[in-house]
Motif scaffolding. Sequence first.
Motif, PDB file in Angstrom:
ATOM      1  N   ALA A  91       0.136  -1.664   9.752  1.00  0.00           N
ATOM      2  CA  ALA A  91      -0.439  -0.441   9.182  1.00  0.00           C
ATOM      3  C   ALA A  91       0.524   0.732   9.410  1.00  0.00           C
ATOM      4  CB  ALA A  91      -1.798  -0.153   9.815  1.00  0.00           C
ATOM      5  N   GLU A  92       1.057   0.826  10.613  1.00  0.00           N
ATOM      6  CA  GLU A  92       2.007   1.891  10.929  1.00  0.00           C
ATOM      7  C   GLU A  92       3.287   1.733  10.082  1.00  0.00           C
ATOM      8  OE1 GLU A  92       1.871   4.629  12.285  1.00  0.00           O
ATOM      9  OE2 GLU A  92       4.034   5.055  12.225  1.00  0.00           O
ATOM     10  N   ALA A  93       3.729   0.457   9.945  1.00  0.00           N
ATOM     11  CA  ALA A  93       4.935   0.198   9.147  1.00  0.00           C
ATOM     12  C   ALA A  93       4.708   0.560   7.672  1.00  0.00           C
ATOM     13  CB  ALA A  93       5.338  -1.270   9.283  1.00  0.00           C
ATOM     14  N   LEU A  94       3.471   0.345   7.194  1.00  0.00           N
ATOM     15  CA  LEU A  94       3.149   0.716   5.803  1.00  0.00           C
ATOM     16  C   LEU A  94       3.234   2.227   5.625  1.00  0.00           C
ATOM     17  CD1 LEU A  94       0.048  -1.392   4.690  1.00  0.00           C
ATOM     18  CD2 LEU A  94       2.086  -0.977   3.321  1.00  0.00           C
ATOM     19  N   ARG A  95       2.700   2.954   6.618  1.00  0.00           N
ATOM     20  CA  ARG A  95       2.749   4.425   6.545  1.00  0.00           C
ATOM     21  C   ARG A  95       4.204   4.881   6.584  1.00  0.00           C
ATOM     22  NH1 ARG A  95      -2.477   4.091   9.164  1.00  0.00           N
ATOM     23  NH2 ARG A  95      -1.533   3.611  11.170  1.00  0.00           N
ATOM     24  N   ARG A  96       5.006   4.223   7.456  1.00  0.00           N
ATOM     25  CA  ARG A  96       6.420   4.606   7.575  1.00  0.00           C
ATOM     26  C   ARG A  96       7.166   4.339   6.271  1.00  0.00           C
ATOM     27  NH1 ARG A  96       8.668   1.167  11.337  1.00  0.00           N
ATOM     28  NH2 ARG A  96       6.768   1.217  12.542  1.00  0.00           N
ATOM     29  N   ARG A  97       6.806   3.229   5.612  1.00  0.00           N
ATOM     30  CA  ARG A  97       7.484   2.901   4.347  1.00  0.00           C
ATOM     31  C   ARG A  97       7.076   3.873   3.235  1.00  0.00           C
ATOM     32  NH1 ARG A  97       8.348  -3.089   1.424  1.00  0.00           N
ATOM     33  NH2 ARG A  97      10.237  -2.410   0.360  1.00  0.00           N
ATOM     34  N   GLY A  98       5.948   4.540   3.440  1.00  0.00           N
ATOM     35  CA  GLY A  98       5.517   5.577   2.492  1.00  0.00           C
ATOM     36  C   GLY A  98       4.896   5.031   1.221  1.00  0.00           C
ATOM     37  N   VAL A  99       4.461   3.767   1.252  1.00  0.00           N
ATOM     38  CA  VAL A  99       3.851   3.172   0.053  1.00  0.00           C
ATOM     39  C   VAL A  99       2.384   3.588  -0.002  1.00  0.00           C
ATOM     40  CG1 VAL A  99       3.292   1.007  -1.105  1.00  0.00           C
ATOM     41  CG2 VAL A  99       5.379   1.179   0.263  1.00  0.00           C
ATOM     42  N   PRO A 100       1.940   4.250  -1.096  1.00  0.00           N
ATOM     43  CA  PRO A 100       0.515   4.599  -1.182  1.00  0.00           C
ATOM     44  C   PRO A 100      -0.322   3.323  -1.104  1.00  0.00           C
ATOM     45  CG  PRO A 100       1.764   5.647  -2.935  1.00  0.00           C
ATOM     46  CD  PRO A 100       2.685   4.669  -2.276  1.00  0.00           C
ATOM     47  N   SER A 101      -1.256   3.284  -0.148  1.00  0.00           N
ATOM     48  CA  SER A 101      -1.978   2.019   0.013  1.00  0.00           C
ATOM     49  C   SER A 101      -3.428   2.259   0.399  1.00  0.00           C
ATOM     50  CB  SER A 101      -1.294   1.145   1.070  1.00  0.00           C
ATOM     51  OG  SER A 101      -1.078   1.888   2.228  1.00  0.00           O
ATOM     52  N   ARG A 102      -4.228   1.260   0.138  1.00  0.00           N
ATOM     53  CA  ARG A 102      -5.610   1.257   0.618  1.00  0.00           C
ATOM     54  C   ARG A 102      -5.716   0.057   1.551  1.00  0.00           C
ATOM     55  NH1 ARG A 102      -9.077   3.359  -3.954  1.00  0.00           N
ATOM     56  NH2 ARG A 102      -7.886   5.191  -3.374  1.00  0.00           N
ATOM     57  N   MET A 103      -5.934   0.366   2.855  1.00  0.00           N
ATOM     58  CA  MET A 103      -5.946  -0.702   3.851  1.00  0.00           C
ATOM     59  C   MET A 103      -7.385  -1.160   4.089  1.00  0.00           C
ATOM     60  SD  MET A 103      -3.130   0.711   6.515  1.00  0.00           S
ATOM     61  CE  MET A 103      -1.890   1.912   6.003  1.00  0.00           C
ATOM     62  N   VAL A 104      -7.597  -2.454   3.994  1.00  0.00           N
ATOM     63  CA  VAL A 104      -8.938  -3.019   4.178  1.00  0.00           C
ATOM     64  C   VAL A 104      -8.969  -3.773   5.510  1.00  0.00           C
ATOM     65  CG1 VAL A 104     -10.655  -4.598   3.180  1.00  0.00           C
ATOM     66  CG2 VAL A 104      -9.158  -3.261   1.667  1.00  0.00           C
ATOM     67  N   PRO A 105      -9.770  -3.300   6.485  1.00  0.00           N
ATOM     68  CA  PRO A 105      -9.775  -3.948   7.809  1.00  0.00           C
ATOM     69  C   PRO A 105     -10.267  -5.396   7.725  1.00  0.00           C
ATOM     70  CG  PRO A 105     -10.950  -1.847   7.856  1.00  0.00           C
ATOM     71  CD  PRO A 105     -10.672  -2.159   6.415  1.00  0.00           C
ATOM     72  N   VAL A 106      -9.578  -6.291   8.456  1.00  0.00           N
ATOM     73  CA  VAL A 106      -9.941  -7.714   8.404  1.00  0.00           C
ATOM     74  C   VAL A 106     -10.137  -8.334   9.787  1.00  0.00           C
ATOM     75  CG1 VAL A 106      -9.066  -8.351   6.128  1.00  0.00           C
ATOM     76  CG2 VAL A 106      -7.472  -8.186   8.043  1.00  0.00           C
ATOM     77  N   GLY A 107      -9.842  -7.569  10.855  1.00  0.00           N
ATOM     78  CA  GLY A 107     -10.107  -8.078  12.200  1.00  0.00           C
ATOM     79  C   GLY A 107      -9.103  -9.086  12.728  1.00  0.00           C
ATOM     80  N   HIS A 108      -7.926  -9.140  12.126  1.00  0.00           N
ATOM     81  CA  HIS A 108      -6.866  -9.980  12.699  1.00  0.00           C
ATOM     82  C   HIS A 108      -5.504  -9.385  12.369  1.00  0.00           C
ATOM     83  CE1 HIS A 108      -7.433 -11.995   8.621  1.00  0.00           C
ATOM     84  NE2 HIS A 108      -6.177 -11.595   8.592  1.00  0.00           N
ATOM     85  N   ARG A 109      -4.500  -9.856  13.092  1.00  0.00           N
ATOM     86  CA  ARG A 109      -3.137  -9.379  12.863  1.00  0.00           C
ATOM     87  C   ARG A 109      -2.530  -9.997  11.611  1.00  0.00           C
ATOM     88  NH1 ARG A 109       0.446  -7.458  17.285  1.00  0.00           N
ATOM     89  NH2 ARG A 109      -0.821  -5.766  18.086  1.00  0.00           N
ATOM     90  N   ALA A 110      -1.781  -9.200  10.861  1.00  0.00           N
ATOM     91  CA  ALA A 110      -1.043  -9.741   9.707  1.00  0.00           C
ATOM     92  C   ALA A 110       0.107 -10.604  10.218  1.00  0.00           C
ATOM     93  CB  ALA A 110      -0.500  -8.598   8.862  1.00  0.00           C
ATOM     94  N   ARG A 111       0.609 -11.471   9.369  1.00  0.00           N
ATOM     95  CA  ARG A 111       1.711 -12.363   9.765  1.00  0.00           C
ATOM     96  C   ARG A 111       3.041 -11.609   9.862  1.00  0.00           C
ATOM     97  NH1 ARG A 111       3.123 -15.480   4.091  1.00  0.00           N
ATOM     98  NH2 ARG A 111       2.848 -13.608   2.822  1.00  0.00           N
ATOM     99  N   THR A 112       3.992 -12.253  10.485  1.00  0.00           N
ATOM    100  CA  THR A 112       5.361 -11.727  10.557  1.00  0.00           C
ATOM    101  C   THR A 112       6.276 -12.788   9.969  1.00  0.00           C
ATOM    102  OG1 THR A 112       4.866 -10.554  12.585  1.00  0.00           O
ATOM    103  CG2 THR A 112       7.167 -10.925  12.117  1.00  0.00           C
ATOM    104  N   ASN A 113       6.930 -12.497   8.866  1.00  0.00           N
ATOM    105  CA  ASN A 113       7.873 -13.454   8.273  1.00  0.00           C
ATOM    106  C   ASN A 113       9.288 -13.086   8.700  1.00  0.00           C
ATOM    107  OD1 ASN A 113       5.816 -14.791   7.008  1.00  0.00           O
ATOM    108  ND2 ASN A 113       6.014 -13.660   5.082  1.00  0.00           N
TER     109      ASN A 113
END
Length: 317
Positions: free
Chosen positions: A68-90
């Motif tokens: 979420a923080e990385a999305l804000r840093r990238r500056g991409v307009p987004s709508r974040m939907v909470p899901v209760g788990h961590r996103a993956r790391t590729n």
Amino acid sequence: MVIITFTANPSLDRSAPLARDLRVARLNRLGQVYRLASGKGVNVSAAVHAAGHPTLAIVPVDTSDPLAEALRRRGVPSRMVPVGHRARTNLSITHPDGSTTRFIEPGEPLTPENQTALVSTLLASLPGASWLALCGSLPPGAPVDWYVKLTEMAHSVGVRVAVDADGPALDAVISHAHATPPDLLSPNVAELQKATGRSIRKAVKAGDLQPAIDAVQELHNRGVPRVLATLGPQGALLSCEDGLWHAEPDPVQPVSVMGAGDAALAGCLLISTRTQDPALCLDRAVAYGTATVLKPGSEVPTPADADAISLTVRKLA
Ligand SMILES: O=P(O)(O)OC[C@@]1(O)O[C@H](CO)[C@@H](O)[C@@H]1O
């Protein structure tokens, strides 16, 4: 009009260059590691945003997740939907010739509640949008025909749909194409090969486009109005109601090929908000895709980067 992207399985991408060739079963030291909020749809939205066009990335991610923080840093307009788990790391390793070796996590399961929350957010965002791009792999738990259902939903409110998928999600889209075709399908060589069972990869590398041409025409004939197949250094093919087109860039020295297909889709969507001219759509797709390989990780090009790419577009049939 806004271009919406839907990334069901986002990732906090880590990409790093290897100064020398990969040594399997040995120690390999990485160079500087880039961390970027990603996933195919996020990359598409980032390129659309960099072009100054309105976009919205719909992403399943908790506000406390580093993504979420990385999305804000990238500056991409987004709508974040909470899901209760961590996103993956590729993880992606870039070799000295610009090719990449990638390690892709499956992602955490999306529960039925997560899916409902994502669909509600998407439904609320769709009215007035020009395009919805459904991008990337589906996480465990998501229905294999999700993209088909979301296509139906977008069409019911007059929004065009682009799909960039792989494996069973792509197979489901193709097998429903006679009834619910996406307006645009954008496979890469590997996806095209898997989806049609044709032997394409080696032929394209050897400069023989015929199997790829047969494959895009097959998908078009199955009901998809526009099939944009990205072919790496050999450019891209577009099969549509106006015939079959090929665009090829002048050779470039790649830095990282990651995200090139996402940028190609962004280029095509950006121009498609103004015109359906197939030559122009293909031109922007290949310009954006090629400009991306000159950048590290999955960084996206600006319109000026894309304008600097030389390429040739021709009608094949
Ligand atoms: O596993 P998927 O969803 O098919 O692909 C995800 C991904 O590999 O694709 C992007 C590059 O196209 C990366 O930013 C991201 O990590």
